[in-house]
Design an enzyme around this catalytic site. Structure first.
Site, PDB file in Angstrom:
ATOM      1  N   GLU A 196      35.505  37.964  50.646  1.00  0.00           N
ATOM      2  CA  GLU A 196      35.995  38.274  49.308  1.00  0.00           C
ATOM      3  C   GLU A 196      37.424  38.692  49.270  1.00  0.00           C
ATOM      4  OE1 GLU A 196      33.860  40.276  46.400  1.00  0.00           O
ATOM      5  OE2 GLU A 196      32.278  38.735  46.208  1.00  0.00           O
ATOM      6  N   GLU A 384      26.576  34.609  47.767  1.00  0.00           N
ATOM      7  CA  GLU A 384      26.104  35.710  46.930  1.00  0.00           C
ATOM      8  C   GLU A 384      25.911  35.065  45.641  1.00  0.00           C
ATOM      9  OE1 GLU A 384      28.332  39.257  46.887  1.00  0.00           O
ATOM     10  OE2 GLU A 384      28.728  39.219  48.970  1.00  0.00           O
TER      11      GLU A 384
HETATM   12  C1  PNW Z   1      30.689  41.475  45.573  1.00  0.00           C
HETATM   13  N1  PNW Z   1      34.744  42.004  40.476  1.00  0.00           N
HETATM   14  O1  PNW Z   1      31.701  42.098  44.953  1.00  0.00           O
HETATM   15  C2  PNW Z   1      30.402  41.816  47.016  1.00  0.00           C
HETATM   16  O2  PNW Z   1      30.556  40.871  47.881  1.00  0.00           O
HETATM   17  C3  PNW Z   1      29.180  42.828  47.090  1.00  0.00           C
HETATM   18  O3  PNW Z   1      29.605  43.670  48.214  1.00  0.00           O
HETATM   19  C4  PNW Z   1      29.119  43.630  45.810  1.00  0.00           C
HETATM   20  O4  PNW Z   1      28.107  44.485  46.077  1.00  0.00           O
HETATM   21  C5  PNW Z   1      28.739  42.389  44.870  1.00  0.00           C
HETATM   22  O5  PNW Z   1      29.535  41.621  44.860  1.00  0.00           O
HETATM   23  C6  PNW Z   1      28.144  42.938  43.541  1.00  0.00           C
HETATM   24  O6  PNW Z   1      29.472  43.627  43.055  1.00  0.00           O
HETATM   25  C7  PNW Z   1      32.255  42.192  43.915  1.00  0.00           C
HETATM   26  O7  PNW Z   1      35.279  42.924  39.938  1.00  0.00           O
HETATM   27  C8  PNW Z   1      32.682  43.294  43.423  1.00  0.00           C
HETATM   28  O8  PNW Z   1      34.792  40.958  39.826  1.00  0.00           O
HETATM   29  C9  PNW Z   1      33.713  43.381  42.187  1.00  0.00           C
HETATM   30  C10 PNW Z   1      33.722  41.971  41.599  1.00  0.00           C
HETATM   31  C11 PNW Z   1      33.328  40.782  42.012  1.00  0.00           C
HETATM   32  C12 PNW Z   1      32.476  40.911  43.317  1.00  0.00           C
END
Ligand code: PNW
Length: 478
Positions: A196, A384
Site C-alpha cells: 500500500e 487483503e
Molecule cells: C490496510 N484507508 O490498511 C493495511 O494493509 C493493514 O495493515 C490494515 O490493518 C488494514 O488495511 C485495515 O485497515 C489501510 O484509510 C489503512 O483507506 C487505511 C485505509 C486503507 C487501508
C-alpha cells in the site's frame, strides 16, 4: 446434500464455464451445480503484518522502526497504544499456525519486520531476527501452508536517515530484499515487495496520520511517492538477482477502485479512465512505466524528480499483482473535461466502525476487472479484504459477528463472479487472521476472524471463522 458423483460431474461439466465446475449440491429433485464455485486450484488464506501481530519489540536484537517511535509519541495513536506486545505472535506463532490449519487455509500472507533482520536498516544482519522467520516458515510448511511474504508493511527502520524522503532508502530496501531472497527463497516462493504505497507515503508524509507523522508540501510528497515505487522496482530486481529461479514476485497495493454506477459501456469506460488517473503516482506508474500526463499536468512544478532508468526499474515485470480491497468509489461518465465524475457519498452510505470503510461488495469484482482490463497482469491475488466490526463476546463465549460475515460473504460472491468470467484471480487473503494492532487506531478496531483478548492474548474463533472454514472446504460461497 448429495456428494458429487463422477457421472453427474461429466454430464454437467460441458455446459459449465471451467471456473464454476465443482462441487454439486442437490435441490432435492435433481442434482444442480453448486452455485458460486471457485476454480479448483484457488488459494485461500489470511493476511497479517509484522508490527500488527508480533510484539516482542525489543527482543532478540530487533531495532526500532518508525512505528515504535511514532506510537510511543504522546497523542499519535488511540490511547497511546503501541505494538510492543500486540498479539505476541513472536512467541505464540505456533498457535496462530494452528488457527490457519483449522480453517483449512493453504496460504498465509505475513510480513517481515525489516528492523528485526537489519536493526539499523542496513549493514549487519541480525541472525536471531531471521531465525524467528525461519521458525514461522517451517511451522507453516509442516502444516501444509505456503508462506507468502511481504517485505515491507510500513515498519521502516527508524535509523535510516530521512526515511522515504531519501533516495538512499530504496537502495537499502533492495539490499534487504536481496538478502531475504538469498536466505528464504528455498522455502518461500512468493514475495510481495511493498504494501500500500499511499499509506506509507501520503498518510505518513502528507496527512501525518501514520508514522513518521509528517505534513510535507506537494513536491516533497511526490518525491516520497517516487522513492516508494522506486523501492518496489529495485526490490523486484534484487529478488530476481538473488532468489532461486522460479520465485514469484509482485506487490500488494490498495489501488483506489472505481465502480461504474451503471454497468453500461460509457460508465464502464469512465471507471477505467478513473482507475488510470486515480492511481497515477502508484499502480499506473508501476504497470505502465510512466507518469501519465494527467498526473504530471496536475502536479506541475511539484512533479517528482525522476532520474534516468528510474521508470524502467519501477516497471520491472511482475509475476502477479496483489490487490488490497476494502471500499469503492462510484464513477459516472459525463461531459466534464475529465469525462467522468467521482460521486460524493451520501451521508447514509453504510460503513463499518472504521469510518473510511464504506461497504460496497461489488468493489472486489471491479478491482479485478479494471486492473485486468487495463494492464493484463498474469495473475491477481486479493491480498487483503475484510472489515472491522464491534465484536462482543456473548455470555456463552461466542462472538457472533454477523456483520463481518455479511461483509465477507457479499465480497466473495462478487469475487466469484470475476473468477467465473475468467479473470486470472488466483487466491484470496482475508484481513485478518486475528484481531491486531490497527495502527493509529490502536486496539480499538478489530479486523480479525479470531477474537483476541488483549489482556490474556487468548484467541477465540468468531462466527466468521466458522463461516470461512466452511467456505474454504466447499471452495464456493453461499
Ligand atoms: C490496510 N484507508 O490498511 C493495511 O494493509 C493493514 O495493515 C490494515 O490493518 C488494514 O488495511 C485495515 O485497515 C489501510 O484509510 C489503512 O483507506 C487505511 C485505509 C486503507 C487501508
Amino acid at each position: 446434500m448429495l456428494k458429487p458423483t463422477r457421472r453427474l460431474f461429466s454430464k454437467n461439466l460441458a455446459a459449465l464455464p471451467a471456473a464454476a465446475a465443482l462441487p454439486f449440491v442437490s435441490n432435492g429433485q435433481m442434482a444442480v451445480p453448486r452455485a458460486r464455485s471457485f476454480p479448483a486450484d484457488f488459494r485461500w488464506g489470511c493476511a497479517t503484518a509484522a508490527y500488527q501481530i508480533e510484539g516482542a519489540a525489543n527482543e532478540d536484537g530487533r531495532g526500532p522502526s518508525v512505528w515504535d517511535t511514532f506510537s510511543h509519541t504522546p497523542g499519535k495513536t488511540f490511547h497511546g497504544e503501541t505494538g510492543d506486545v500486540a498479539d505476541d505472535s513472536y512467541h505464540l506463532y505456533k498457535e496462530d499456525v494452528r488457527l490457519l490449519k483449522n480453517l483449512g487455509a493453504t496460504v498465509y500472507r505475513m510480513s517481515l519486520s525489516w528492523s528485526r533482520v537489519f536493526p539499523d536498516g542496513i549493514g549487519k544482519p541480525n541472525a536471531k531476527g531471521l531465525d524467528y522467520y525461519k521458525r514461522v516458515i517451517d511451522e507453516l510448511k509442516q502444516n501444509g501452508i505456503e508462506p507468502y511474504v511481504t517485505l515491507f508493511h510500513w515498519d521502516l527502520p527508524a535509523s535510516l536517515p530521512h526515511g522515504w524522503q531519501s533516495r538512499e532508502t530504496p537502495k537499502a530496501f533492495a539490499e534487504y530484499a536481496g538478502y531475504i531472497a538469498r536466505e528464504l527463497s528455498d522455502q518461500v516462493h512468493h514475495f510481495f515487495t511493498t504494501n500500500e504505497f499511499v499509506c506509507f507515503t501520503d498518510l505518513s508524509y502528507k496527512v501525518g496520520q501514520f508514522a513518521p507523522g509528517l505534513k510535507l508540501g506537494a513536491a516533497e510528497v511526490n518525491q516520497v511517492r517516487h522513492h516508494g515505487i522506486l523501492a518496489h522496482g529495485m526490490g523486484v530486481q534484487a529478488i530476481r538477482a538473488n532468489a532461486r529461479p522460479g520465485t514469484q514476485v509482485g506487490l500488494a497495493e490498495n489501488a483506489t477502485v472505481f465502480v461504474p454506477v451503471i454497468e453500461e459501456k460509457a460508465h464502464v469506460e469512465a471507471a477505467l479512465k478513473a482507475t488510470r488517473e486515480g492511481n497515477a503516482p502508484f499502480l499506473t506508474a508501476v504497470l505502465e512505466g510512466q507518469y501519465i500526463d494527467a498526473y504530471l499536468n496536475k502536479e506541475g512544478v511539484n512533479a517528482p524528480k525522476v532520474e534516468a532508468g528510474d521508470m524502467k526499474m519501477i516497471s520491472s515485470p511482475l509475476d502477479f499483482v496483489g490487490l488490497n480491497v476494502y471500499t469503492p468509489e462510484y464513477v459516472r461518465a459525463d461531459d466534464s473535461a475529465a469525462g467522468y465524475t467521482v460521486l460524493p457519498r451520501p451521508a447514509s452510505f453504510p460503513h463499518m466502525p472504521s469510518p473510511w470503510l464504506f461497504v460496497g461488495p461489488e468493489v472486489i469484482y471491479w478491482a479485478v476487472r479494471n486492473v485486468s482490463t487495463l494492464w493484463k497482469p498474469k495473475e491477481i491475488f486479493i491480498t487483503e479484504n475484510g472489515c472491522s466490526a464491534d465484536d462482543v463476546v456473548g455470555t456463552d463465549g461466542r462472538i457472533n459477528d454477523t456483520d463481518r460475515l455479511m461483509y465477507l460473504r457479499n465480497h466473495l460472491m462478487h469475487l466469484q463472479r470475476a473468477a467465473a468470467e475468467g479473470y486470472p484471480v488466483k487466491g484470496y487473503f482475508l484481513w485478518s487472521l486475528l484481531d491486531n494492532y490497527e495502527w493509529a487506531d490502536g486496539y480499538s478496531k478489530r479486523f480479525g476472524i479470531h477474537y483476541v483478548d488483549f489482556q490474556t492474548l487468548k484467541r477465540t474463533p468468531k462466527l466468521s471463522a466458522e463461516w470461512y472454514k466452511a467456505t474454504i472446504a466447499a471452495n464456493s460461497v453461499a
